[in-house]
Motif scaffolding. Sequence first.
Motif, short mmCIF file in Angstrom:
data_model
loop_
_atom_site.label_atom_id
_atom_site.label_comp_id
_atom_site.label_asym_id
_atom_site.label_seq_id
_atom_site.Cartn_x
_atom_site.Cartn_y
_atom_site.Cartn_z
N ALA A 1 -70.82 92.76 70.47
CA ALA A 1 -72.17 93.22 70.16
C ALA A 1 -72.75 93.75 69.01
O ALA A 1 -73.32 93.37 67.96
N ILE A 2 -71.74 94.69 68.57
CA ILE A 2 -71.91 95.59 67.51
C ILE A 2 -71.57 94.58 66.32
O ILE A 2 -72.02 94.59 65.23
N ARG A 3 -70.30 93.92 66.30
CA ARG A 3 -70.01 93.07 64.98
C ARG A 3 -70.99 92.15 64.64
O ARG A 3 -71.49 91.90 63.62
N GLY A 4 -71.64 91.48 65.82
CA GLY A 4 -72.59 90.39 65.48
C GLY A 4 -73.72 91.07 64.91
O GLY A 4 -74.41 90.31 64.18
N GLY A 5 -74.40 92.28 65.04
CA GLY A 5 -75.35 92.92 64.27
C GLY A 5 -75.14 93.06 62.84
O GLY A 5 -76.01 93.37 61.88
N LEU A 6 -73.80 93.11 62.62
CA LEU A 6 -73.53 93.35 61.04
C LEU A 6 -72.93 92.09 60.31
O LEU A 6 -72.37 92.16 59.27
N THR A 7 -73.03 90.97 60.90
CA THR A 7 -72.48 89.83 60.34
C THR A 7 -73.54 88.70 59.92
O THR A 7 -74.35 88.66 60.88
N HIS A 8 -73.30 88.00 59.03
CA HIS A 8 -74.10 87.07 58.54
C HIS A 8 -73.33 85.62 58.16
O HIS A 8 -72.35 85.79 57.38
N ASP A 9 -73.39 84.46 58.54
CA ASP A 9 -72.56 83.47 58.33
C ASP A 9 -70.92 83.74 58.50
O ASP A 9 -70.25 83.13 57.86
N GLY A 10 -70.92 84.47 59.71
CA GLY A 10 -69.58 84.77 59.75
C GLY A 10 -68.71 85.57 59.30
O GLY A 10 -67.32 85.80 59.31
N LYS A 11 -69.46 86.22 58.26
CA LYS A 11 -68.72 87.44 57.30
C LYS A 11 -69.30 88.77 57.88
O LYS A 11 -70.65 88.86 57.91
#
Length: 317
Positions: free
Chosen positions: A3-13
């Motif tokens: 959940a935390i990672r997803g909020g800091l990720t764009h296009d898998g990066k």
Amino acid sequence: MPAIRGGLTHDGKLYAAPFYGESSMVMYRTDLMEAAGLTMPDAPTWEFIADAARKMTNRDNEVNGICLRGKAGWGENMAFLTAMSNAFGARWFDESWKPQFDQPEWKNTLQFYVNLMNDAGPKGASSNGFNENLALFQQGKCGMWIDATVAASFVTNPNDSTVAGKVGFALAPDTGLGKRSNWLWAWSLAIPAGTKNAESAKKFIEWATSKAYLELVASKEGWANVPPGTRTSLYENAEYRKVPFAKMTLDSINAADPTNPTVKPVPYVGVQFAAIPEFQGLATTIGQLFSAALVGQMSVDDALAQAQRVATREGRV
């Protein structure tokens, strides 16, 4: 944590490394709940919270049944109220980016909040943000407080909190519509493009967000005080599992979905905010209106009508 990672990720990066992550949850006085003849569910409704808050309120002893953010600001009262509105079925914009403050879901949210705070909240609540409510809770003047999960380590620290041994935790409330009133946020470290010290910065970030750093903090301050909400391994650690708020923090974070934050579909990402450039200024202005409604300077209807006009005008610029 996903959940935390997803909020800091764009296009898998991944664009930043989280130092700590949080959601929000109910922190409550177990002794006052028992005295009121109630038992806090792990997943309470707003109806239960409101009833409990009114029963725990004792003005003669300076005990407020509930303390909630009232200070105007996009990251103050609007962080709380936006998350709360999700549980009531409200949203900032519909799928065509039309503001929704003229809809009954927002009226239900804001009227419920104002009534509850007038009946069971502290005096001067329109000046209270995280720090002010934290101080009130630690001083024994709040029966319940719904705010950032990271506050759990503060209210249970006997060096700072007069109620340290009398605190329980529960998920942020819902209204039975499938969404709870908890938010999702991460404080993160990133490196600006063009920095002259990129390699040193990377080394620092790697260390400051590592398992070794958590272990260092634990060795000096105890496991209850390590930065929470980022590493999955922390919640698999046998020592950390003994921390009374560890599981509820994890459950709260996992319950928030920034890509699907509301009951009805929305065009934006974000639980307690809409990830658009205009949000900070717009939400701060609306937060001032809602804070004015809290203190009775204007009615709930007038505050919402002005919020609708402000948001509509911003959308045309």
